[in-house]
Design a protein around this motif. Structure first.
Motif, PDB file in Angstrom:
ATOM      1  N   CYS A   1       0.846  -1.115  -0.104  1.00  0.00           N
ATOM      2  CA  CYS A   1       0.133   0.069   0.027  1.00  0.00           C
ATOM      3  C   CYS A   1       1.001   1.412  -0.012  1.00  0.00           C
ATOM      4  N   TYR A   2       1.859   1.412   0.952  1.00  0.00           N
ATOM      5  CA  TYR A   2       2.538   2.484   1.059  1.00  0.00           C
ATOM      6  C   TYR A   2       3.383   2.718  -0.315  1.00  0.00           C
ATOM      7  N   ARG A   3       3.870   1.871  -0.848  1.00  0.00           N
ATOM      8  CA  ARG A   3       4.798   1.721  -2.125  1.00  0.00           C
ATOM      9  C   ARG A   3       3.900   2.229  -3.351  1.00  0.00           C
ATOM     10  N   ILE A   4       2.609   1.749  -3.423  1.00  0.00           N
ATOM     11  CA  ILE A   4       1.612   2.215  -4.370  1.00  0.00           C
ATOM     12  C   ILE A   4       1.410   3.874  -4.152  1.00  0.00           C
ATOM     13  N   CYS A   5       1.147   4.297  -2.895  1.00  0.00           N
ATOM     14  CA  CYS A   5       1.005   5.552  -2.748  1.00  0.00           C
ATOM     15  C   CYS A   5       2.294   6.562  -3.052  1.00  0.00           C
ATOM     16  N   ALA A   6       3.428   5.941  -2.613  1.00  0.00           N
ATOM     17  CA  ALA A   6       4.694   6.567  -2.984  1.00  0.00           C
ATOM     18  C   ALA A   6       4.740   6.742  -4.433  1.00  0.00           C
ATOM     19  N   ARG A   7       4.184   5.777  -5.229  1.00  0.00           N
ATOM     20  CA  ARG A   7       4.255   6.006  -6.642  1.00  0.00           C
ATOM     21  C   ARG A   7       3.238   7.181  -7.233  1.00  0.00           C
ATOM     22  N   GLY A   8       2.125   7.278  -6.524  1.00  0.00           N
ATOM     23  CA  GLY A   8       0.949   8.252  -6.648  1.00  0.00           C
ATOM     24  C   GLY A   8       1.589   9.922  -6.360  1.00  0.00           C
ATOM     25  N   LEU A   9       2.764   9.823  -5.912  1.00  0.00           N
ATOM     26  CA  LEU A   9       3.394  11.217  -5.588  1.00  0.00           C
ATOM     27  C   LEU A   9       4.650  11.269  -6.155  1.00  0.00           C
TER      28      LEU A   9
ATOM     29  N   ALA B   1       7.502   9.730  -5.913  1.00  0.00           N
ATOM     30  CA  ALA B   1       8.349   9.939  -4.968  1.00  0.00           C
ATOM     31  C   ALA B   1       9.662   9.128  -5.269  1.00  0.00           C
ATOM     32  N   THR B   2      10.776   9.687  -5.117  1.00  0.00           N
ATOM     33  CA  THR B   2      12.176   9.274  -5.310  1.00  0.00           C
ATOM     34  C   THR B   2      12.860   9.091  -4.335  1.00  0.00           C
ATOM     35  N   ILE B   3      13.066   8.033  -3.562  1.00  0.00           N
ATOM     36  CA  ILE B   3      13.671   7.945  -2.041  1.00  0.00           C
ATOM     37  C   ILE B   3      14.901   7.324  -2.376  1.00  0.00           C
ATOM     38  N   ARG B   4      15.990   7.804  -1.479  1.00  0.00           N
ATOM     39  CA  ARG B   4      17.153   7.107  -1.503  1.00  0.00           C
ATOM     40  C   ARG B   4      17.494   7.070  -0.037  1.00  0.00           C
ATOM     41  N   TYR B   5      17.787   5.668   0.258  1.00  0.00           N
ATOM     42  CA  TYR B   5      18.096   5.159   1.844  1.00  0.00           C
ATOM     43  C   TYR B   5      19.437   5.051   1.875  1.00  0.00           C
TER      44      TYR B   5
ATOM     45  N   ILE C   1       6.705   7.817   3.230  1.00  0.00           N
ATOM     46  CA  ILE C   1       8.422   7.619   3.029  1.00  0.00           C
ATOM     47  C   ILE C   1       9.193   6.552   3.777  1.00  0.00           C
ATOM     48  N   LEU C   2       9.017   6.654   5.043  1.00  0.00           N
ATOM     49  CA  LEU C   2       9.653   5.750   5.938  1.00  0.00           C
ATOM     50  C   LEU C   2       9.185   4.453   5.687  1.00  0.00           C
ATOM     51  N   ALA C   3       7.887   4.164   5.689  1.00  0.00           N
ATOM     52  CA  ALA C   3       7.299   2.661   5.666  1.00  0.00           C
ATOM     53  C   ALA C   3       7.452   2.143   4.105  1.00  0.00           C
ATOM     54  N   ASN C   4       7.945   2.793   3.291  1.00  0.00           N
ATOM     55  CA  ASN C   4       8.346   2.211   1.973  1.00  0.00           C
ATOM     56  C   ASN C   4       9.564   1.205   2.189  1.00  0.00           C
ATOM     57  N   ASP C   5      10.292   1.490   3.221  1.00  0.00           N
ATOM     58  CA  ASP C   5      11.432   0.573   3.541  1.00  0.00           C
ATOM     59  C   ASP C   5      11.162  -0.463   4.707  1.00  0.00           C
TER      60      ASP C   5
END
Length: 414
Positions: free
Chosen positions: A169-177, A179-183, A208-212
């Protein structure tokens, strides 16, 4: 006559404030030089010294009272306040083609205008519908998936499925924004039975945090759509939701969080100790309550790239719907996340100093300003306790200097 000689930009606020100010001092002609007060761009340039150092300089230079120190600090706050500017969007060095509502905007060229119009078409007519679709799919999957998982008995399979549903769910929502995230430093990721604390810029910090990795959320119970999402999430995962009356009871909150941390099999708790959103330039005071729970603290630094979109949520200016609209019509959300080494309470250290130490580590890693001000000043006034602390500090300086002068006089007499 006391003359004020300042370095300032013409027509700046410093000029307006200080023009024509003077005091008459019988029998003396004194000049106050506040070098470094303003730089050539009209922005405050503070010396950065402590009260003891600056008052000591004044005493060595003048036979006046220490009121000049407080006068200078007052003018610095009027011209360039360190607190209120943290609750407005940070200024960019160049325009990112996202808005034309700037009062200082001036027409530059036809080519730039055409590029901006094409950007509006792409953002609103192509990207925005796709992002809305992805957000609806992600939230629907969260509600349906967590509800179905909630009917399963408590075992390892349910835990695995719950984490899978949340991550998806969180990764789909991040795609909806977009979002480009670097950990960075993933070896320091929060572990079960711990507490993850991070600086707070926007409500999507959670996404952002829950994607990882999965976290146990802490918050107040809401109604409407948010309430539906909360009730479905808690069926499959042990999130910590409080009633409004419970949130005001500090001991009740602390006891429930301690019970969660004591169970080493539960997900790490995600907490934002600042208590409010700060504009991606600074880290303000961490509330000590999160550090009184016990257990291991896993600090996380979050820094957004403002060139692609303004992630800061100015809750006093935009409601949640208009804020999400601005986010989904920006170019992208680019963010860096650093996992810092775990930290624990040291011997002889209280919760307030522990919170300050963690805050400083996050600010240093994220390249943010480390401020001691309370984020609650966004909606409230300065507490009397802070004023009293400054008064006590000044009185201790006076008492200490008087004590030194009296000792020196007694030595001369002997």
């Amino acid at each position: 006559m006391i003359h004020l000689r300042l370095k300032f930009k013409q027509n700046s606020l410093c000029y307006l404030l200080l023009l024509g100010m003077s005091w008459k001092v019988p029998g003396k002609m004194l000049t106050l030089y506040l070098h470094g007060f303003c730089d050539c761009s009209g922005i405050i340039e503070r010396a950065g010294g402590s009260m003891e150092e600056e008052i000591g300089e004044l005493r060595n230079s003048f036979a006046l009272s220490d009121a000049f120190y407080f006068y200078k600090k007052g003018l610095e706050s009027i011209v360039d306040d360190q607190v209120t500017q943290r609750f407005s969007s940070e200024e960019l060095a160049s325009w990112n083609l996202l808005t034309r509502t700037n009062q200082n905007f001036r027409y530059i060229s036809l080519r730039l205008t055409i590029i901006w119009v094409l950007g509006v078409f792409v953002r609103y007519c192509i990207l925005f519908p796709l992002r809305i679709t992805l957000a609806i799919i992600g939230l629907s999957w969260l509600v349906i998936g967590t509800t179905l998982v909630g009917f399963l008995p408590e075992n390892s399979v349910k835990t695995w499925l719950s984490e899978l549903v949340h991550l998806t769910c969180y990764r789909i929502c991040a795609r909806g924004l977009s979002a480009t995230i670097r950990y960075y430093n993933k070896e320091n990721k929060p572990q079960k039975g711990g507490i993850c604390v991070a600086n707070h810029t926007t409500p999507i910090d959670v996404v952002i945090l829950a994607n990882d990795g999965c976290y146990a959320m802490v918050g107040q119970i809401h109604g409407g759509l948010m309430g539906v999402i909360q009730r479905s999430m808690v069926r499959s995962c042990p999130h910590v939701w409080f009633e409004r009356s419970e949130m005001k009871d500090r001991h009740a909150v602390t006891s429930r969080l301690r019970a969660h941390v004591a169970a080493k099999t539960k997900l790490p708790i995600l907490i934002f100790p600042e208590g409010t959103c700060i504009n991606n330039t600074s880290v303000m005071m961490f509330k000590k309550g999160s550090f009184e729970i016990g257990g291991t603290i896993y600090p996380v630094a979050i820094k957004y790239d403002p060139r692609f979109g303004d992630a800061f949520w100015n809750s006093g200016k935009y409601n949640m719907v208009s804020y999400l609209l601005r986010m989904m019509t920006s170019w992208a959300i680019v963010v860096n996340v650093w996992y810092l080494p775990p930290m624990t309470l040291q011997d002889g250290e209280d919760a307030a100093h522990f919170a300050s130490r963690v805050k400083s580590a996050i600010a240093h890693q994220g390249g943010l300003l480390d401020l001691d001000w309370d984020g609650g000043l966004k909606r409230g006034k300065v507490k009397d306790s802070f004023k009293e602390e400054q008064q006590k500090m000044y009185s201790s300086i006076i008492v200490g200097q008087n004590g030194i002068s009296s000792c020196s006089q007694s030595t001369k007499v002997e």
